[in-house]
Motif scaffolding. Structure first.
Motif, short mmCIF file in Angstrom:
data_model
loop_
_atom_site.label_atom_id
_atom_site.label_comp_id
_atom_site.label_asym_id
_atom_site.label_seq_id
_atom_site.Cartn_x
_atom_site.Cartn_y
_atom_site.Cartn_z
N VAL A 85 52.88 -6.92 -1.93
CA VAL A 85 52.31 -8.01 -2.73
C VAL A 85 53.42 -8.81 -3.40
N LEU A 86 54.37 -8.11 -4.01
CA LEU A 86 55.46 -8.80 -4.70
C LEU A 86 56.34 -9.59 -3.73
N ASP A 87 56.52 -9.05 -2.54
CA ASP A 87 57.29 -9.78 -1.53
C ASP A 87 56.63 -11.12 -1.23
N GLN A 88 55.31 -11.12 -1.09
CA GLN A 88 54.59 -12.36 -0.81
C GLN A 88 54.62 -13.29 -2.02
N VAL A 89 54.48 -12.72 -3.22
CA VAL A 89 54.53 -13.55 -4.44
C VAL A 89 55.88 -14.26 -4.54
N LEU A 90 56.96 -13.57 -4.22
CA LEU A 90 58.29 -14.17 -4.32
C LEU A 90 58.56 -15.16 -3.19
N ILE A 91 57.90 -15.00 -2.06
CA ILE A 91 57.99 -16.02 -1.01
C ILE A 91 57.33 -17.31 -1.48
N ASP A 92 56.18 -17.17 -2.14
CA ASP A 92 55.45 -18.34 -2.64
C ASP A 92 56.10 -18.93 -3.88
N SER A 93 56.67 -18.05 -4.73
CA SER A 93 57.25 -18.50 -6.01
C SER A 93 58.58 -17.80 -6.24
N PRO A 94 59.65 -18.26 -5.61
CA PRO A 94 60.95 -17.58 -5.73
C PRO A 94 61.49 -17.52 -7.15
N LYS A 95 61.02 -18.40 -8.03
CA LYS A 95 61.54 -18.44 -9.40
C LYS A 95 60.75 -17.55 -10.36
N ASN A 96 59.80 -16.81 -9.84
CA ASN A 96 58.99 -15.93 -10.68
C ASN A 96 59.83 -14.72 -11.11
N ARG A 97 60.42 -14.80 -12.30
CA ARG A 97 61.34 -13.76 -12.77
C ARG A 97 60.62 -12.44 -13.03
N GLN A 98 59.38 -12.53 -13.52
CA GLN A 98 58.62 -11.30 -13.76
C GLN A 98 58.42 -10.53 -12.46
N ALA A 99 58.02 -11.26 -11.42
CA ALA A 99 57.79 -10.62 -10.13
C ALA A 99 59.08 -10.04 -9.56
N LEU A 100 60.20 -10.76 -9.73
CA LEU A 100 61.47 -10.28 -9.22
C LEU A 100 61.91 -9.01 -9.95
N LYS A 101 61.73 -8.99 -11.25
CA LYS A 101 62.10 -7.80 -12.03
C LYS A 101 61.27 -6.59 -11.60
N LEU A 102 59.95 -6.80 -11.43
CA LEU A 102 59.10 -5.69 -11.01
C LEU A 102 59.43 -5.25 -9.59
N PHE A 103 59.76 -6.20 -8.72
CA PHE A 103 60.14 -5.88 -7.36
C PHE A 103 61.35 -4.94 -7.36
N ILE A 104 62.35 -5.27 -8.17
CA ILE A 104 63.56 -4.44 -8.25
C ILE A 104 63.22 -3.05 -8.77
N GLU A 105 62.39 -2.98 -9.82
CA GLU A 105 62.04 -1.68 -10.41
C GLU A 105 61.31 -0.80 -9.41
N VAL A 106 60.34 -1.38 -8.69
CA VAL A 106 59.56 -0.59 -7.74
C VAL A 106 60.43 -0.15 -6.56
N ALA A 107 61.26 -1.07 -6.05
CA ALA A 107 62.12 -0.72 -4.92
C ALA A 107 63.12 0.36 -5.32
N GLU A 108 63.60 0.32 -6.55
CA GLU A 108 64.50 1.38 -7.03
C GLU A 108 63.79 2.72 -7.06
N GLU A 109 62.52 2.73 -7.50
CA GLU A 109 61.77 3.98 -7.55
C GLU A 109 61.55 4.55 -6.16
N ILE A 110 61.29 3.69 -5.20
CA ILE A 110 61.08 4.14 -3.83
C ILE A 110 62.40 4.52 -3.17
N GLY A 111 63.49 3.93 -3.64
CA GLY A 111 64.79 4.18 -3.04
C GLY A 111 65.16 3.19 -1.96
#
Length: 731
Positions: free
Chosen positions: A109-135
């Motif tokens: 979902v976050l990947d698609q949100v960032l494709i539609d809105s690359p400047k969405n800093r909230q989504a980018l921050k959460l994307f990084i946090e989730v990807a870090e948790e998954i490894g």
């Protein structure tokens, strides 16, 4: 209780509340917490604050913690099915997936949100946090590169991207692997870190001289069984060392390791309420004590930085917490033995101990493994512990046979690798810790005056300890024996809710709540029977203390409880493989059989004292820990786990209460419920709904649907939902 709560909910939606109704709502909240162990969080904030997205997100988190991520994910996916069209990708939807534990779906979902809105800093921050948790760290670099094409990254984010990319390239070169976006770099880094730390530590061990020092490590000294047992262990070892008893034993028994001194290190005394609860005992005995948070850290050299930087970037959060502080202080203290208590501390401390070259590292498990504890269920523990199994200087210790067996089964390891060091008492009768209970609390003028018999319980007031069921059992017993009083010793997050629930159930004048107490022994000596209804246990200290005081026990057969009692001789065990009503009835019958027979109580009490003195003495602890810390590999067999359990598939064996959630018709039975037009604020009940087979999740779905769509519910629909819920509860 569920019906009572739902009726209250229907009555109060949209209506101003008088003080009387507010008091009623407070009582109903306690009832709902008893029925749902906290799921009222779904409803209260909805009605009061009108924040459905945030509240539903909190509820998903509650489901994931208490029932597992699979359960919360099914609920979330089902909730989305209520809308005519699936909700489009959004930051809020991603948050829900994260709360439900479905991190893969959140990333999509976050990947698609960032494709539609690359400047969405909230989504980018959460994307990084989730990807870090998954490894999936390579995916972070790719996404940051994508975002850079449309908008400049903040300086700190760009620095992070460069460091992460460099660390990944170095790791890929060293491991000989090609870059992969969906590869779990964090798990690979854990295995690499353990190997590197062990190799570095071996070189240091060859050069170091023995110091004879032993360090016991814990998160805090707060009121808990593990903390209490650590303090007892430190004090006994300190006394034995001071009296030179261990030295004498070592002269005649080569099995014993011979520590020359013992210290206790705690991560913090302030991160948890009452974090210094047991500190005064260490001070009174003169046991050296240090706080990790107060350690100073010297500057890290360029060589050290190169050694650790790549691993620090790739390891999961928490694995490198206080790493440099601990490593440097281990190197300065030069302990021969570090014994780390509890999973969380092991995760953050063992790498530092390995790297510092500590000759003997003991990982002490105090309860069931993380795969059986929802709040600890993450894969990193499994990866770390499996890697540690390959380190010959690391030993695993459990406080009961059953805990050791479950760890061996979880890690697919040889059970003999897990050693058993049971909890112990310092004497045949456990004395109170700290100031004694005021005589007024126990004499004829105290809160227990007027009662012929007293039933006690001592525990932390949380979901695992089943405090609401404890009150239900007390109510059932009091209905037949009006001369019986009850005392609940302890504190915790559910303390106020349980007190309110006791009042609602008419037990306010029958149950005395002591709050946190350092005088458990005094209260126990006032009791005629002891009740313990936990869901899971390692090896409960309080059952040792109750029996040492000559108090017969009624307890659930949870975890290592069976190892602490002689069933039928010192205690009555109650099966957990039943619903709460059955558990309440069985526990109540056990207590009634004891309270109605004074001679049996006396015989069981005498047997309990003897049983504890013979099986959980200080001398036995000293001998066992001497073997565990020693260098005689052959002697370890005498204290190793001896498997008795034939393991079944985890879902069948470990979660009988949740089996219905995994049934094939789980989703179908709910989806047939005809909410034909949620978005139009109309609740349509069709013929299919009348044939609905409800299961335990049904009330949650109904509540959420009503809260999301409510604009006035006609009495017919209200009665239909209540009747369906009544039918479900009757079944």
């Amino acid at each position: 209780m569920l019906i009572r709560f739902m009726e209250s909910f229907f009555d109060k939606i949209g209506e101003p509340q008088s003080p009387e109704l507010q008091d009623q709502a407070r009582r109903q909240k306690a009832l709902s917490e008893r029925d749902n162990n906290g799921s009222v969080a779904l409803l209260g904030p909805y009605a009061d604050k009108g924040e459905p997205a945030q509240t539903f997100q909190d509820f998903l988190g509650w489901l994931a913690k208490n029932h597992g991520a699979d359960f919360s994910q099914q609920f979330l996916h089902m909730e989305q099915g209520f809308t005519a069209e699936r909700e489009p990708p959004s930051f809020a939807l991603a948050q829900r997936y994260v709360s439900a534990g479905d991190k893969m779906a959140a990333l999509k979902v976050l990947d698609q949100v960032l494709i539609d809105s690359p400047k969405n800093r909230q989504a980018l921050k959460l994307f990084i946090e989730v990807a870090e948790e998954i490894g999936w760290l390579r995916m972070i670099v790719r996404k940051l590169d994508d975002v850079k094409r449309f908008a400049a990254l903040p300086a700190s984010t760009e620095t992070y991207r460069q460091k992460l990319d460099g660390a990944l390239r170095a790791f890929e070169r060293g491991a000989g692997i090609a870059p992969r976006e969906t590869f779990n770099y964090s798990h690979a880094a854990i295995r690499a870190a353990v190997g590197a730390a062990h190799a570095a530590g071996q070189a240091r061990r060859m050069l170091a001289e023995e110091s004879g020092k032993m360090i016991l490590m814990t998160g805090s000294l707060g009121p808990g069984g593990a903390e209490q047992q650590l303090v007892r262990s430190a004090i006994v070892l300190h006394r034995e060392i001071e009296a030179a008893k261990l030295t004498n034993a070592a002269d005649t028994d080569p099995l014993f390791k011979q520590p020359a001194s013992v210290e206790v290190w705690a991560e913090s005394l302030t991160r948890r309420a009452n974090g210094d609860f047991f500190l005064h005992r260490l001070d009174a005995e003169g046991v050296p004590f240090r706080i990790v948070d107060r350690f100073t850290r010297r500057n890290v050299t360029a060589e050290e930085r190169r050694s650790f930087q790549a691993l620090a970037m790739l390891l999961p959060k928490g694995a490198f917490r206080n790493f440099h502080k601990l490593r440097q202080n281990f190197e300065a203290a030069r302990p021969d033995i570090v014994m780390i208590w509890q999973d969380g501390m092991i995760f953050s401390s063992v790498l530092a101990a390995l790297w510092a070259g500590v000759p003997r590292i003991v990982c002490a498990f105090r309860g069931m493994p993380p795969n059986l504890r929802r709040h600890r269920a993450n894969r990193e523990f499994e990866v770390l512990f499996r890697a540690l199994l390959d380190c010959p200087n690391v030993r695993f210790v459990a406080n009961s046979e059953v805990v050791g067996e479950h760890y061996a089964h979880w890690l697919k390891a040889d059970p003999s690798r897990f050693l058993v060091l049971p909890n112990f008492l310092e004497g045949a009768t456990q004395k109170s810790v700290g100031p004694a209970v005021s005589p007024a609390a126990l004499d004829d003028a105290g809160p227990l005056s007027g009662f012929k018999e007293v039933v006690g319980g001592a525990f932390r007031f949380d979901v695992n300890k089943n405090p609401f069921v404890w009150v239900d059992v007390a109510k059932r017993v009091a209905a037949e024996r009006i001369s019986t009083g009850f005392v609940m010793i302890g504190d915790g997050p559910l303390f106020e809710a349980v007190k309110t629930y006791a009042e609602v159930e008419g037990m306010g004048d029958k149950i005395h709540f002591t709050g946190a107490s350092q005088s458990v022994g005094d209260w126990l000596r006032r009791c005629d029977a002891f009740l313990h209804v936990s869901k899971t246990e390692g090896l409960p200290n309080v059952l040792l203390e109750a029996q040492a005081a000559g108090v017969p026990v009624v307890a659930t057969d949870a975890g290592g409880t069976r190892e602490t009692v002689a069933d039928g001789r010192t205690a009555i065990l109650v099966s957990l493989q039943q619903d709460n009503d059955g558990l309440t009835e069985d526990a109540a019958q056990g207590l009634l059989s004891l309270l109605s027979d004074h001679g049996r109580r006396a015989r069981m009490g005498d047997a309990a004292k003897q049983f504890i003195a013979e099986n959980f003495s200080r001398d036995q602890f000293v001998r066992r820990i001497g073997i565990i810390l020693g260098d005689n590999e052959g002697a370890l067999e005498s204290v190793a786990v001896k498997p008795k359990i034939e393991f079944k598939p985890e879902g069948e064996r470990l979660a009988p209460h949740y089996a219905a959630f995994a049934s094939e018709d789980f989703g179908n039975s709910i989806q047939t419920f005809a909410f034909d037009s949620i978005s139009s604020n109309k609740l349509k009940v069709g013929s299919t709904a009348r044939k609905l087979t409800w299961n335990p999740i049904a009330p949650f779905v109904v509540w959420y649907a009503l809260l999301k769509s409510y604009s006035g519910l006609r009495p017919f629909y209200r009665e239909f939902i209540l009747e369906k819920t009544r039918e479900h509860l009757r079944r």
